[in-house]
Design a protein around this motif. Structure first.
Motif, PDB file in Angstrom:
ATOM      1  N   TYR A 114       0.033  -5.351  -5.873  1.00 52.21           N
ATOM      2  CA  TYR A 114      -1.045  -5.297  -4.890  1.00 52.21           C
ATOM      3  C   TYR A 114      -0.748  -6.231  -3.727  1.00 52.21           C
ATOM      4  O   TYR A 114      -0.222  -7.324  -3.927  1.00 52.21           O
ATOM      5  CB  TYR A 114      -2.387  -5.726  -5.512  1.00 52.21           C
TER       6      TYR A 114
ATOM      7  N   TRP B 192     -12.706  -6.843  -5.886  1.00 52.30           N
ATOM      8  CA  TRP B 192     -12.600  -5.999  -7.079  1.00 52.30           C
ATOM      9  C   TRP B 192     -13.907  -5.341  -7.497  1.00 52.30           C
ATOM     10  O   TRP B 192     -13.911  -4.189  -7.922  1.00 52.30           O
ATOM     11  CB  TRP B 192     -12.012  -6.786  -8.257  1.00 52.30           C
TER      12      TRP B 192
ATOM     13  N   SER C 270      -8.268   1.800  -8.132  1.00 56.90           N
ATOM     14  CA  SER C 270      -7.322   0.711  -8.367  1.00 56.90           C
ATOM     15  C   SER C 270      -7.492   0.264  -9.810  1.00 56.90           C
ATOM     16  O   SER C 270      -8.587   0.357 -10.372  1.00 56.90           O
ATOM     17  CB  SER C 270      -7.597  -0.462  -7.427  1.00 56.90           C
TER      18      SER C 270
ATOM     19  N   PHE D 138      -4.366   7.813  -3.861  1.00 53.66           N
ATOM     20  CA  PHE D 138      -3.959   6.419  -4.014  1.00 53.66           C
ATOM     21  C   PHE D 138      -3.143   6.078  -2.781  1.00 53.66           C
ATOM     22  O   PHE D 138      -2.133   6.720  -2.492  1.00 53.66           O
ATOM     23  CB  PHE D 138      -3.136   6.212  -5.280  1.00 53.66           C
TER      24      PHE D 138
END
Length: 161
Positions: free
Chosen positions: A28, A43, A81, A115
């Motif tokens: 990441y 997150w 993710s 993605f």
């Protein structure tokens, strides 16, 4: 293993492996060295998105976040993710989270999942997403500074629902 919606109370259990994975710098392009509170908005998704946790024997062993890839005219395409605690890798947690994310997007009426930035040398992730029906639709060269491989590309991967 049980996958359930994450709560704010789960964040302190997710943060240690989130922080470790970001510090490794292999998957990441998130900021490294974030505090517990600095990392949380990176997150923990707010609606219409969702964050979930994978729980194994009462321990949070992985997490995924999902939601629209873009607002407005791009909101029909989802994204996701994924994090698996390194102590739990190789046990099917990433696959279970991936299947959950695909199912959730389908249930929510998304047209597909994109993605945006799968590091091309992250072979386990590329293999997993390909096995779940995603395809590499392009690779942006030299946009990720990998600690061992130097400048590498990031795949854009897509799956129609």
């Amino acid at each position: 293993m049980k996958i359930r919606i994450a709560s704010d109370e789960d964040w302190p259990s997710i943060y240690p492996f989130y922080s470790a994975i970001m510090a490794e710098g292999r998957t990441y392009a998130f900021p490294e060295g974030q505090s517990l509170e600095e990392a949380k908005p990176w997150w923990m998704e707010a609606p219409p998105g969702r964050t979930v946790v994978a729980v194994v024997d009462g321990v949070i062993a992985g997490s995924a976040k999902m939601g629209p890839n873009k607002p407005g005219r791009g909101a029909h395409i989802g994204t996701g993710s994924f994090l698996v605690d390194p102590a739990y890798q190789g046990r099917g947690i990433g696959r279970a989270l991936g299947e959950y994310v695909v199912g959730w997007h389908r249930e929510q009426g998304f047209h597909g999942i994109q993605f945006n930035a799968v590091v091309e040398v992250n072979e386990p992730a590329v293999h997993l997403w390909t096995s779940l029906g995603f395809e590499v639709v392009g690779t942006v060269p030299e946009v990720f500074d990998h600690p061992e491989h130097g400048l590498v590309g990031q795949h854009v991967m897509f799956r129609r629902l």
